[in-house]
Each structure stands twice: as structure tokens, then as C-alpha cells.
Scaffold this motif. Structure first.
Motif, PDB file in Angstrom:
ATOM      1  N   MET A  42      54.063  -8.914  31.865  1.00 63.56           N
ATOM      2  CA  MET A  42      55.079  -7.777  32.323  1.00 63.56           C
ATOM      3  C   MET A  42      56.161  -8.313  33.290  1.00 63.56           C
ATOM      4  O   MET A  42      55.661  -8.683  34.271  1.00 63.56           O
ATOM      5  N   SER A  43      57.034  -7.872  33.264  1.00 57.59           N
ATOM      6  CA  SER A  43      58.095  -7.968  34.298  1.00 57.59           C
ATOM      7  C   SER A  43      57.789  -7.368  35.509  1.00 57.59           C
ATOM      8  O   SER A  43      57.393  -6.299  35.377  1.00 57.59           O
ATOM      9  N   LYS A  44      58.546  -7.767  36.588  1.00 63.49           N
ATOM     10  CA  LYS A  44      58.509  -6.994  37.830  1.00 63.49           C
ATOM     11  C   LYS A  44      59.164  -5.890  37.479  1.00 63.49           C
ATOM     12  O   LYS A  44      60.446  -5.841  37.280  1.00 63.49           O
ATOM     13  N   PRO A  45      58.738  -4.554  37.914  1.00 64.19           N
ATOM     14  CA  PRO A  45      59.716  -3.480  37.954  1.00 64.19           C
ATOM     15  C   PRO A  45      60.732  -3.449  39.073  1.00 64.19           C
ATOM     16  O   PRO A  45      60.386  -3.912  40.107  1.00 64.19           O
ATOM     17  N   VAL A  46      61.989  -2.965  38.744  1.00 59.31           N
ATOM     18  CA  VAL A  46      63.220  -2.783  39.568  1.00 59.31           C
ATOM     19  C   VAL A  46      63.487  -1.511  39.623  1.00 59.31           C
ATOM     20  O   VAL A  46      63.469  -0.830  38.916  1.00 59.31           O
ATOM     21  N   THR A  47      63.779  -0.850  40.991  1.00 66.69           N
ATOM     22  CA  THR A  47      64.002   0.256  41.232  1.00 66.69           C
ATOM     23  C   THR A  47      64.962   0.443  42.244  1.00 66.69           C
ATOM     24  O   THR A  47      65.406  -0.177  43.250  1.00 66.69           O
ATOM     25  N   LEU A  48      66.244   1.017  41.504  1.00 63.68           N
ATOM     26  CA  LEU A  48      67.613   1.145  42.412  1.00 63.68           C
ATOM     27  C   LEU A  48      67.594   2.335  42.813  1.00 63.68           C
ATOM     28  O   LEU A  48      67.418   3.311  42.101  1.00 63.68           O
ATOM     29  N   THR A  49      68.116   2.758  44.300  1.00 62.84           N
ATOM     30  CA  THR A  49      68.308   4.049  44.661  1.00 62.84           C
ATOM     31  C   THR A  49      69.601   4.147  45.324  1.00 62.84           C
ATOM     32  O   THR A  49      69.852   3.158  45.928  1.00 62.84           O
ATOM     33  N   GLU A  50      70.340   5.118  45.166  1.00 64.21           N
ATOM     34  CA  GLU A  50      71.695   5.385  45.756  1.00 64.21           C
ATOM     35  C   GLU A  50      71.543   6.937  46.339  1.00 64.21           C
ATOM     36  O   GLU A  50      71.015   7.879  45.915  1.00 64.21           O
ATOM     37  N   PHE A  51      72.529   7.090  47.369  1.00 64.11           N
ATOM     38  CA  PHE A  51      72.339   8.349  48.037  1.00 64.11           C
ATOM     39  C   PHE A  51      73.801   8.865  48.054  1.00 64.11           C
ATOM     40  O   PHE A  51      74.077  10.074  48.356  1.00 64.11           O
ATOM     41  N   HIS A  52      74.926   8.161  47.419  1.00 63.37           N
ATOM     42  CA  HIS A  52      76.355   8.638  47.595  1.00 63.37           C
ATOM     43  C   HIS A  52      77.019   8.458  46.257  1.00 63.37           C
ATOM     44  O   HIS A  52      76.768   7.471  45.652  1.00 63.37           O
ATOM     45  N   PRO A  53      77.516   9.484  45.570  1.00 63.41           N
ATOM     46  CA  PRO A  53      77.592  10.610  46.131  1.00 63.41           C
ATOM     47  C   PRO A  53      76.722  11.754  45.933  1.00 63.41           C
ATOM     48  O   PRO A  53      76.798  12.862  46.498  1.00 63.41           O
ATOM     49  N   HIS A  54      75.850  11.463  45.065  1.00 65.69           N
ATOM     50  CA  HIS A  54      74.492  12.240  45.307  1.00 65.69           C
ATOM     51  C   HIS A  54      73.518  11.521  45.027  1.00 65.69           C
ATOM     52  O   HIS A  54      73.663  10.160  44.716  1.00 65.69           O
ATOM     53  N   ARG A  55      72.354  11.802  45.053  1.00 65.08           N
ATOM     54  CA  ARG A  55      71.095  10.981  44.944  1.00 65.08           C
ATOM     55  C   ARG A  55      70.485  10.777  43.578  1.00 65.08           C
ATOM     56  O   ARG A  55      70.120  11.616  42.871  1.00 65.08           O
ATOM     57  N   THR A  56      70.314   9.400  43.444  1.00 67.78           N
ATOM     58  CA  THR A  56      69.995   8.921  42.136  1.00 67.78           C
ATOM     59  C   THR A  56      68.793   7.860  42.276  1.00 67.78           C
ATOM     60  O   THR A  56      68.929   6.968  43.247  1.00 67.78           O
ATOM     61  N   THR A  57      67.787   7.762  41.373  1.00 65.98           N
ATOM     62  CA  THR A  57      67.212   6.249  41.259  1.00 65.98           C
ATOM     63  C   THR A  57      66.926   6.130  40.095  1.00 65.98           C
ATOM     64  O   THR A  57      66.764   6.776  39.045  1.00 65.98           O
ATOM     65  N   THR A  58      66.935   4.766  39.612  1.00 65.70           N
ATOM     66  CA  THR A  58      66.660   4.310  38.129  1.00 65.70           C
ATOM     67  C   THR A  58      65.630   3.326  38.308  1.00 65.70           C
ATOM     68  O   THR A  58      65.799   2.352  39.303  1.00 65.70           O
ATOM     69  N   LEU A  59      64.647   3.171  37.377  1.00 60.00           N
ATOM     70  CA  LEU A  59      63.614   2.027  37.336  1.00 60.00           C
ATOM     71  C   LEU A  59      63.969   1.345  35.946  1.00 60.00           C
ATOM     72  O   LEU A  59      64.240   2.050  34.999  1.00 60.00           O
ATOM     73  N   HIS A  60      64.028  -0.038  36.198  1.00 60.21           N
ATOM     74  CA  HIS A  60      63.961  -0.830  35.011  1.00 60.21           C
ATOM     75  C   HIS A  60      62.785  -1.649  34.838  1.00 60.21           C
ATOM     76  O   HIS A  60      62.144  -2.179  36.175  1.00 60.21           O
ATOM     77  N   HIS A  61      62.269  -1.656  33.738  1.00 60.55           N
ATOM     78  CA  HIS A  61      60.955  -2.130  33.566  1.00 60.55           C
ATOM     79  C   HIS A  61      60.686  -2.716  32.029  1.00 60.55           C
ATOM     80  O   HIS A  61      61.388  -1.993  31.274  1.00 60.55           O
ATOM     81  N   ARG A  62      59.959  -3.639  31.973  1.00 60.82           N
ATOM     82  CA  ARG A  62      59.461  -4.132  30.523  1.00 60.82           C
ATOM     83  C   ARG A  62      58.131  -3.707  30.441  1.00 60.82           C
ATOM     84  O   ARG A  62      57.196  -3.663  31.005  1.00 60.82           O
ATOM     85  N   THR A  63      58.122  -2.824  29.108  1.00 62.90           N
ATOM     86  CA  THR A  63      56.726  -2.328  28.726  1.00 62.90           C
ATOM     87  C   THR A  63      56.586  -2.575  27.286  1.00 62.90           C
ATOM     88  O   THR A  63      57.264  -3.327  26.518  1.00 62.90           O
ATOM     89  N   HIS A  64      55.601  -1.987  26.648  1.00 67.46           N
ATOM     90  CA  HIS A  64      55.325  -2.037  25.317  1.00 67.46           C
ATOM     91  C   HIS A  64      55.042  -0.818  24.482  1.00 67.46           C
ATOM     92  O   HIS A  64      54.574   0.291  25.010  1.00 67.46           O
ATOM     93  N   LEU A  65      55.463  -0.789  23.047  1.00 70.38           N
ATOM     94  CA  LEU A  65      55.260   0.183  22.359  1.00 70.38           C
ATOM     95  C   LEU A  65      53.779  -0.092  21.981  1.00 70.38           C
ATOM     96  O   LEU A  65      53.148  -0.896  21.751  1.00 70.38           O
ATOM     97  N   VAL A  66      53.177   1.025  21.781  1.00 70.30           N
ATOM     98  CA  VAL A  66      51.480   1.186  21.499  1.00 70.30           C
ATOM     99  C   VAL A  66      51.435   1.252  20.054  1.00 70.30           C
ATOM    100  O   VAL A  66      51.976   2.441  19.502  1.00 70.30           O
ATOM    101  N   ARG A  67      50.750   0.459  19.367  1.00 73.71           N
ATOM    102  CA  ARG A  67      50.291   0.675  17.962  1.00 73.71           C
ATOM    103  C   ARG A  67      48.542   0.544  17.703  1.00 73.71           C
ATOM    104  O   ARG A  67      48.347  -0.526  18.165  1.00 73.71           O
ATOM    105  N   ASP A  68      48.202   1.580  17.208  1.00 72.51           N
ATOM    106  CA  ASP A  68      46.693   1.483  16.886  1.00 72.51           C
ATOM    107  C   ASP A  68      45.986   1.260  18.286  1.00 72.51           C
ATOM    108  O   ASP A  68      45.064   0.551  18.393  1.00 72.51           O
ATOM    109  N   GLY A  69      46.603   1.929  19.328  1.00 71.82           N
ATOM    110  CA  GLY A  69      45.782   2.078  20.657  1.00 71.82           C
ATOM    111  C   GLY A  69      45.995   0.774  21.566  1.00 71.82           C
ATOM    112  O   GLY A  69      45.306   0.484  22.639  1.00 71.82           O
ATOM    113  N   ARG A  70      46.768  -0.092  20.857  1.00 75.68           N
ATOM    114  CA  ARG A  70      47.103  -1.528  21.860  1.00 75.68           C
ATOM    115  C   ARG A  70      48.517  -1.651  21.858  1.00 75.68           C
ATOM    116  O   ARG A  70      49.057  -1.471  20.906  1.00 75.68           O
TER     117      ARG A  70
END
Length: 148
Positions: free
Chosen positions: A1-29
Motif C-alpha cells: 500500500m502506498s503512503k496516504p497523502v492528505t492535503l488541507t486548504e483553508f482559503h477561500p473555504h475549508r477543504t481536505t483531500t486524501l489520496h491513497h492506494r487501495t484495493h477492490l475486494v473480490r470474494d472477501g480478499r
């Protein structure tokens, strides 16, 4: 798994975005790797936008921030969205999210701590029970009510 990256901004409004590598699950795995983006903004304080991408295909979905918060601890959701924690024998905690109807859906998982930490950032930007304070009702209603 890649290291998650969170970006947060306060101007002009408050936002945060998480970028991350994950997995689709098939048959419980975990099966297919996905790029995940979670986006939160005070302009839409009740919602989290999800983007999933893989090999040129993508899907975007909006769901309740509150549902994600509750899903960290128990099964939450009905219909086209469900969120629940999964505890593996290796001690890792995962969060699974199902998007779409049961017959044609995508289930993906990510580390529970990653999403929990990111949701904490959203709560710093817009605390629970203050979401309505961030809606611009005056800006929305003024043009409608000024019609003479």
C-alpha cells in the motif's frame, strides 16, 4: 500500500483531500489495486466525495460524512451504500465500503486508521453538529426572495 497523502486548504473555504492506494475486494480478499481520492469541503459540509480510478476507468460517488464516521465502528448504510469495519487475524483494521446495488457493486477496503485520521481532519475543519452553520442559505435564498 502506498503512503496516504492528505492535503488541507483553508482559503477561500475549508477543504481536505486524501489520496491513497487501495484495493477492490473480490470474494472477501483484496484483488484489484485502485487509486482512491476522498474529498471534503465546508461548502458541502454533510458530504464526502469519493473518486476511484484504475487503468483509465473511474467512478465518483458522494456519501454522508456521518455514515463514514459511524461505519468506523459498526455496519452502517442501506441501499446503494454500506460501510463496515473488518478486523483481520493479523491485527490490521480495515474499513470496507460498498458502492452500488448488491447485484452490481464495487467493494473496496482501506486501512481503518487512514480513514479515521482523515475524518479527524474533516472534524477539525467543520466540527460535528455545526455543518448547517457552513451552508450559505442567505446567498441561496436572496435571488429567489428578491423577485418582484
Amino acid at each position: 500500500m502506498s503512503k496516504p497523502v492528505t492535503l488541507t486548504e483553508f482559503h477561500p473555504h475549508r477543504t481536505t483531500t486524501l489520496h491513497h492506494r487501495t484495493h477492490l475486494v473480490r470474494d472477501g480478499r483484496p484483488a484489484v489495486p485502485l487509486d482512491l481520492e476522498l474529498h471534503y469541503t465546508s461548502l458541502d459540509p454533510f458530504a464526502v466525495r469519493i473518486g476511484l480510478k484504475t487503468d483509465g476507468a473511474s467512478i465518483h460517488w458522494s456519501l454522508s460524512r456521518e455514515a463514514l464516521l459511524l461505519g468506523l465502528r459498526r455496519h452502517e448504510g442501506i441501499g446503494d451504500v454500506a460501510i463496515w469495519p473488518v478486523h483481520q487475524t493479523d491485527g490490521c483494521g480495515w474499513l470496507r465500503i460498498r458502492l452500488g446495488p448488491l447485484r452490481s457493486c464495487a467493494v473496496f477496503q482501506m486501512e481503518r486508521d487512514v480513514i479515521s485520521n482523515w475524518l479527524d481532519v474533516t472534524l477539525q475543519l467543520v466540527p460535528r453538529d455545526t455543518e448547517s452553520d457552513h451552508l450559505d442559505w442567505e446567498g441561496f435564498l436572496a435571488p429567489l426572495l428578491d423577485q418582484d
